[in-house]
Design a protein around this motif. Structure first.
Motif, PDB file in Angstrom:
ATOM      1  N   LYS A   1     -26.899   5.298  85.996  1.00 50.53           N
ATOM      2  CA  LYS A   1     -28.261   5.511  86.478  1.00 50.53           C
ATOM      3  C   LYS A   1     -28.464   5.054  87.921  1.00 50.53           C
ATOM      4  CE  LYS A   1     -30.217   4.971  81.830  1.00 50.53           C
ATOM      5  NZ  LYS A   1     -31.156   4.191  80.977  1.00 50.53           N
ATOM      6  N   ILE A   2     -27.880   3.892  88.267  1.00 52.00           N
ATOM      7  CA  ILE A   2     -28.191   3.309  89.577  1.00 52.00           C
ATOM      8  C   ILE A   2     -26.977   3.138  90.478  1.00 52.00           C
ATOM      9  CG2 ILE A   2     -30.210   2.123  88.661  1.00 52.00           C
ATOM     10  CD1 ILE A   2     -28.615  -0.443  88.551  1.00 52.00           C
ATOM     11  N   GLY A   3     -25.760   3.404  89.983  1.00 52.08           N
ATOM     12  CA  GLY A   3     -24.580   3.295  90.825  1.00 52.08           C
ATOM     13  C   GLY A   3     -24.053   1.878  90.914  1.00 52.08           C
ATOM     14  N   ALA A   4     -23.012   1.697  91.716  1.00 49.48           N
ATOM     15  CA  ALA A   4     -22.283   0.419  91.762  1.00 49.48           C
ATOM     16  C   ALA A   4     -22.947  -0.627  92.652  1.00 49.48           C
ATOM     17  CB  ALA A   4     -20.853   0.662  92.252  1.00 49.48           C
ATOM     18  N   ARG A   5     -23.628  -0.204  93.732  1.00 50.86           N
ATOM     19  CA  ARG A   5     -24.091  -1.172  94.724  1.00 50.86           C
ATOM     20  C   ARG A   5     -25.038  -2.240  94.163  1.00 50.86           C
ATOM     21  NH1 ARG A   5     -26.219   1.010 100.339  1.00 50.86           N
ATOM     22  NH2 ARG A   5     -27.733   2.052  99.005  1.00 50.86           N
ATOM     23  N   PRO A   6     -26.131  -1.878  93.479  1.00 58.11           N
ATOM     24  CA  PRO A   6     -27.018  -2.938  92.977  1.00 58.11           C
ATOM     25  C   PRO A   6     -26.352  -3.820  91.926  1.00 58.11           C
ATOM     26  CG  PRO A   6     -27.713  -0.780  92.181  1.00 58.11           C
ATOM     27  CD  PRO A   6     -26.675  -0.540  93.212  1.00 58.11           C
ATOM     28  N   LEU A   7     -25.458  -3.244  91.121  1.00 54.31           N
ATOM     29  CA  LEU A   7     -24.777  -4.033  90.094  1.00 54.31           C
ATOM     30  C   LEU A   7     -23.788  -5.003  90.727  1.00 54.31           C
ATOM     31  CD1 LEU A   7     -24.136  -1.205  87.471  1.00 54.31           C
ATOM     32  CD2 LEU A   7     -25.761  -3.095  87.273  1.00 54.31           C
ATOM     33  N   ALA A   8     -23.036  -4.523  91.719  1.00 51.59           N
ATOM     34  CA  ALA A   8     -22.088  -5.401  92.409  1.00 51.59           C
ATOM     35  C   ALA A   8     -22.828  -6.504  93.162  1.00 51.59           C
ATOM     36  CB  ALA A   8     -21.224  -4.592  93.376  1.00 51.59           C
ATOM     37  N   PHE A   9     -23.926  -6.136  93.816  1.00 58.69           N
ATOM     38  CA  PHE A   9     -24.713  -7.124  94.560  1.00 58.69           C
ATOM     39  C   PHE A   9     -25.259  -8.204  93.610  1.00 58.69           C
ATOM     40  CE2 PHE A   9     -28.711  -8.799  96.188  1.00 58.69           C
ATOM     41  CZ  PHE A   9     -28.366  -9.165  97.494  1.00 58.69           C
ATOM     42  N   GLY A  10     -25.884  -7.774  92.533  1.00 66.74           N
ATOM     43  CA  GLY A  10     -26.463  -8.728  91.595  1.00 66.74           C
ATOM     44  C   GLY A  10     -25.410  -9.576  90.900  1.00 66.74           C
ATOM     45  N   GLY A  11     -24.324  -8.931  90.436  1.00 62.27           N
ATOM     46  CA  GLY A  11     -23.278  -9.667  89.749  1.00 62.27           C
ATOM     47  C   GLY A  11     -22.611 -10.693  90.637  1.00 62.27           C
ATOM     48  N   LEU A  12     -22.325 -10.302  91.874  1.00 57.63           N
ATOM     49  CA  LEU A  12     -21.671 -11.227  92.802  1.00 57.63           C
ATOM     50  C   LEU A  12     -22.614 -12.341  93.242  1.00 57.63           C
ATOM     51  CD1 LEU A  12     -19.511  -8.810  94.953  1.00 57.63           C
ATOM     52  CD2 LEU A  12     -18.694 -10.784  93.681  1.00 57.63           C
ATOM     53  N   ALA A  13     -23.894 -12.038  93.326  1.00 52.90           N
ATOM     54  CA  ALA A  13     -24.865 -13.082  93.670  1.00 52.90           C
ATOM     55  C   ALA A  13     -24.900 -14.155  92.585  1.00 52.90           C
ATOM     56  CB  ALA A  13     -26.255 -12.473  93.854  1.00 52.90           C
ATOM     57  N   VAL A  14     -24.837 -13.723  91.325  1.00 55.65           N
ATOM     58  CA  VAL A  14     -24.810 -14.676  90.210  1.00 55.65           C
ATOM     59  C   VAL A  14     -23.523 -15.497  90.243  1.00 55.65           C
ATOM     60  CG1 VAL A  14     -24.731 -14.877  87.695  1.00 55.65           C
ATOM     61  CG2 VAL A  14     -26.321 -13.273  88.759  1.00 55.65           C
ATOM     62  N   VAL A  15     -22.395 -14.846  90.498  1.00 53.70           N
ATOM     63  CA  VAL A  15     -21.115 -15.558  90.596  1.00 53.70           C
ATOM     64  C   VAL A  15     -21.156 -16.577  91.730  1.00 53.70           C
ATOM     65  CG1 VAL A  15     -18.661 -15.309  91.161  1.00 53.70           C
ATOM     66  CG2 VAL A  15     -19.747 -13.715  89.563  1.00 53.70           C
ATOM     67  N   SER A  16     -21.686 -16.165  92.880  1.00 49.54           N
ATOM     68  CA  SER A  16     -21.776 -17.080  94.026  1.00 49.54           C
ATOM     69  C   SER A  16     -22.624 -18.305  93.686  1.00 49.54           C
ATOM     70  CB  SER A  16     -22.383 -16.354  95.237  1.00 49.54           C
ATOM     71  OG  SER A  16     -21.607 -15.243  95.612  1.00 49.54           O
ATOM     72  N   ALA A  17     -23.777 -18.064  93.052  1.00 43.44           N
ATOM     73  CA  ALA A  17     -24.650 -19.176  92.673  1.00 43.44           C
ATOM     74  C   ALA A  17     -23.943 -20.132  91.715  1.00 43.44           C
ATOM     75  CB  ALA A  17     -25.927 -18.639  92.032  1.00 43.44           C
ATOM     76  N   ALA A  18     -23.205 -19.568  90.751  1.00 37.08           N
ATOM     77  CA  ALA A  18     -22.478 -20.406  89.791  1.00 37.08           C
ATOM     78  C   ALA A  18     -21.433 -21.270  90.492  1.00 37.08           C
ATOM     79  CB  ALA A  18     -21.807 -19.522  88.743  1.00 37.08           C
ATOM     80  N   LEU A  19     -20.714 -20.674  91.438  1.00 33.39           N
ATOM     81  CA  LEU A  19     -19.665 -21.429  92.136  1.00 33.39           C
ATOM     82  C   LEU A  19     -20.264 -22.481  93.078  1.00 33.39           C
ATOM     83  CD1 LEU A  19     -17.204 -18.481  92.840  1.00 33.39           C
ATOM     84  CD2 LEU A  19     -16.786 -20.434  91.343  1.00 33.39           C
ATOM     85  N   PHE A  20     -21.392 -22.175  93.686  1.00 32.00           N
ATOM     86  CA  PHE A  20     -22.052 -23.191  94.515  1.00 32.00           C
ATOM     87  C   PHE A  20     -22.530 -24.360  93.659  1.00 32.00           C
ATOM     88  CE2 PHE A  20     -22.696 -19.923  97.948  1.00 32.00           C
ATOM     89  CZ  PHE A  20     -22.056 -20.654  98.951  1.00 32.00           C
TER      90      PHE A  20
ATOM     91  N   SER B   1     -23.025 -22.809  84.393  1.00 32.14           N
ATOM     92  CA  SER B   1     -22.282 -22.197  85.504  1.00 32.14           C
ATOM     93  C   SER B   1     -21.211 -21.249  84.983  1.00 32.14           C
ATOM     94  CB  SER B   1     -21.641 -23.289  86.358  1.00 32.14           C
ATOM     95  OG  SER B   1     -22.614 -24.172  86.882  1.00 32.14           O
ATOM     96  N   ILE B   2     -20.518 -21.674  83.924  1.00 32.36           N
ATOM     97  CA  ILE B   2     -19.477 -20.832  83.339  1.00 32.36           C
ATOM     98  C   ILE B   2     -20.078 -19.538  82.791  1.00 32.36           C
ATOM     99  CG2 ILE B   2     -17.873 -20.679  81.382  1.00 32.36           C
ATOM    100  CD1 ILE B   2     -17.229 -23.642  81.827  1.00 32.36           C
ATOM    101  N   CYS B   3     -21.226 -19.660  82.117  1.00 30.66           N
ATOM    102  CA  CYS B   3     -21.912 -18.466  81.593  1.00 30.66           C
ATOM    103  C   CYS B   3     -22.335 -17.530  82.728  1.00 30.66           C
ATOM    104  CB  CYS B   3     -23.133 -18.877  80.779  1.00 30.66           C
ATOM    105  SG  CYS B   3     -22.748 -19.673  79.199  1.00 30.66           S
ATOM    106  N   MET B   4     -22.822 -18.100  83.805  1.00 31.61           N
ATOM    107  CA  MET B   4     -23.212 -17.284  84.957  1.00 31.61           C
ATOM    108  C   MET B   4     -22.008 -16.547  85.537  1.00 31.61           C
ATOM    109  SD  MET B   4     -25.850 -19.941  86.830  1.00 31.61           S
ATOM    110  CE  MET B   4     -26.002 -18.936  88.320  1.00 31.61           C
ATOM    111  N   MET B   5     -20.853 -17.221  85.617  1.00 37.52           N
ATOM    112  CA  MET B   5     -19.645 -16.568  86.110  1.00 37.52           C
ATOM    113  C   MET B   5     -19.255 -15.401  85.220  1.00 37.52           C
ATOM    114  SD  MET B   5     -17.339 -19.862  87.269  1.00 37.52           S
ATOM    115  CE  MET B   5     -15.849 -18.880  87.373  1.00 37.52           C
ATOM    116  N   GLY B   6     -19.306 -15.627  83.893  1.00 33.74           N
ATOM    117  CA  GLY B   6     -18.960 -14.553  82.971  1.00 33.74           C
ATOM    118  C   GLY B   6     -19.904 -13.375  83.067  1.00 33.74           C
ATOM    119  N   LEU B   7     -21.193 -13.648  83.126  1.00 33.62           N
ATOM    120  CA  LEU B   7     -22.182 -12.580  83.215  1.00 33.62           C
ATOM    121  C   LEU B   7     -22.040 -11.815  84.533  1.00 33.62           C
ATOM    122  CD1 LEU B   7     -24.440 -11.635  81.321  1.00 33.62           C
ATOM    123  CD2 LEU B   7     -26.047 -12.952  82.714  1.00 33.62           C
ATOM    124  N   GLY B   8     -21.839 -12.561  85.624  1.00 29.83           N
ATOM    125  CA  GLY B   8     -21.654 -11.916  86.919  1.00 29.83           C
ATOM    126  C   GLY B   8     -20.404 -11.054  86.945  1.00 29.83           C
TER     127      GLY B   8
END
Length: 500
Positions: A337-356, A373-380
């Motif tokens: 429906k929305i393509g890769a960009r918003p999903l990659a942006f959102g997923g990586l933002a969650v991963v970044s927050a978890a690692l910070f 943090s681990i759950c956020m990494m998995g979800l991202g």
């Protein structure tokens, strides 16, 4: 000329197809793939015990992971050539056998050097199990039913990463680390017997030209580069670092030159002429660098700093795989429906927050903060990896689509090996540096925790770079001549990309 070997016909048309009919061969493939996927997840949790058992350092033991992944990357591109020449059933059984023998050897290893060598043997066998298994599964059902069959296959593929660390922890704590490898022996024998009895015999085709030069240059280039990155974590000016990076760099340049001139290269590098593909694959590598290195560091932190047992660590890590399993199907539906960009942006933002968050760890950090943090990494990871893989496949020129999967899967293993080698080297270096600056009388555990915090911060910075890069993704623009007349080939490769 193709040589057709006779076998009992499978009900692979939609009129008489039933899941029950293909269940025996499907089980043979699933058992073999679960064995390999489990092995990729159980070793991380056992690393601290291996360091203690062999009385060696982390930089040495990490090569049990790096050597394994590099071996995977070396054989993945050969899967297509070998199955054409000898048949997919024969090669699948051979790889299961080699992996099982390698597992047994790992279980009786007496030195870290032996364990590393035996892990390489494991990798040479395991590298082709998933791509060949996926291709065989894909042929068992008609196109109209492939989604349901891939769904059946996806359940154990998601369960294996979730329960792998728990199984590893139980074996390490209650039995012995040797059994994380020896347990593959009965599983491998069962997979082999099921395969011999139930897998349909396959066509043999005239094998294409084998790129022998590329086959030798690639392992030299990637192994030496991984060695140089590992040593660079300690000192970028050391002789070992410079030698590894120089030899690896020269071999890589020669490899690229050779591949671009080959009509049938080991890895199809011409696909990088597509700017959409290049953006997508670089972003995928960034995700893998940030995630897979951190996934090795987390169990090390839990056991060496928080002093959890291996089994407790396995249970703590389980939510990451569960969250990834939740995110993957949701992202798959949203991708259309929305393509890769918003999903990659959102997923990586969650991963970044978890690692910070993890970069702020201390001796007294709450377990619940770590689990969140681990759950956020998995979800991202669940929201970003599958859309990116699909985007990369869709971005490739259609005439090269059958060559994309070997390239992307082999490259993933190389990037994982770089991430593991680089982050473990950096972790060791930072712990040493903090220990030296703290001086006598300081709590040594504080220096260790600060080293882990620095390593998580580096991973967070890499993930943040991915967040920014995701903004330049766009929907692939394919030329008219690149469009496929059927979706079959693309589907097959999309399925195979789910491996490892």
């Amino acid at each position: 000329m193709s040589t057709r070997t006779q076998s009992p016909p499978l009900p692979n048309n939609d009129d008489n197809f039933s899941l029950k009919a293909i269940l025996p061969p499907l089980m043979a493939i699933i058992v073999g793939m679960i064995m390999v996927i489990l092995d990729s997840t159980v070793v991380n949790n056992a690393i601290p015990h291996l360091v203690d058992y062999f009385d060696t350092d982390l930089k040495t033991i990490q090569w049990t992971v790096t050597g394994y992944t590099l071996a995977l990357s070396a054989v993945i591109p050969l899967a297509g050539w070998l199955t054409d020449k000898f048949g997919s059933k024969q090669i699948f059984l051979l790889t299961i056998t080699l992996f099982t023998i390698g597992s047994l050897l790992c279980g009786i290893a007496q030195t870290p050097e032996q364990l590393i060598i035996y892990r390489v043997i494991q990798g040479l066998g395991g590298g082709m199990v998933s791509p060949i298994g996926m291709a065989m599964v894909f042929k068992l059902a008609p196109p109209e039913r492939r989604g349901s069959i891939m769904g059946v296959l996806g359940i154990p593929m998601l369960m294996a990463p979730a329960f792998g660390p728990v199984l590893s922890g139980w074996l390490v704590d209650s039995v012995s680390w040797h059994w994380i490898f020896i347990i593959n022996l009965p599983i491998g024998i069962i997979a082999f017997i099921l395969g011999v009895k139930y897998l349909p015999k396959s066509d043999r085709h005239k094998a294409p030209h084998l790129d022998v030069i590329g086959m030798f240059l690639a392992p030299i280039a990637f192994t030496m580069l991984a060695f140089g990155v590992s040593e660079g974590g300690t000192s970028w000016s050391s002789t070992a670092t410079i030698t590894g990076l120089t030899v690896g760099g020269v071999a890589l340049i020669v490899f690229i030159f050779v591949e671009l001139r080959q009509e049938q290269p080991l890895l199809e590098l011409k696909v990088f002429k597509s700017s959409d593909f290049t953006r997508g694959i670089i972003l995928t590598w960034i995700v893998q660098l940030a995630l897979f290195g951190a996934m090795l560091i987390v169990p090390l932190y839990l056991q060496s700093v928080k002093h959890y047992t291996a089994l407790e660590t396995g249970w703590i890590l389980m939510p990451q795989a569960i969250c990834a399993g939740i995110g993957m199907p949701i992202s798959g539906r949203l991708f259309d429906k929305i393509g890769a960009r918003p999903l990659a942006f959102g997923g990586l933002a969650v991963v970044s927050a978890a690692l910070f968050i993890l970069s702020t760890v201390s001796v007294d950090t709450s377990l619940w903060l770590i689990i969140v943090s681990i759950c956020m990494m998995g979800l991202g990871m669940g929201f970003s990896m599958m859309p990116l893989n699909t985007h990369v496949l869709n971005s490739a020129p259609r005439r090269l689509v059958s060559r994309v999967t070997p390239l992307t899967t082999a490259a993933q293993q190389v990037v994982v090996s770089f991430a593991v080698a680089g982050l473990t080297g950096y972790l060791t270096s930072q712990i040493t540096s903090h220990s030296a600056s703290a001086g006598q009388g300081a709590n040594p555990l504080t220096a260790v925790v600060e080293g882990y915090g620095d390593t998580f911060f580096l991973s967070a910075c890499i993930a943040t770079a991915g967040v920014l890069l995701s903004l330049i993704l766009r929907k692939p623009r394919l030329k008219e001549e690149d469009k496929l007349s059927t979706g079959d080939e693309s589907g097959a490769d999309a399925a195979m990309m789910m491996g490892h």
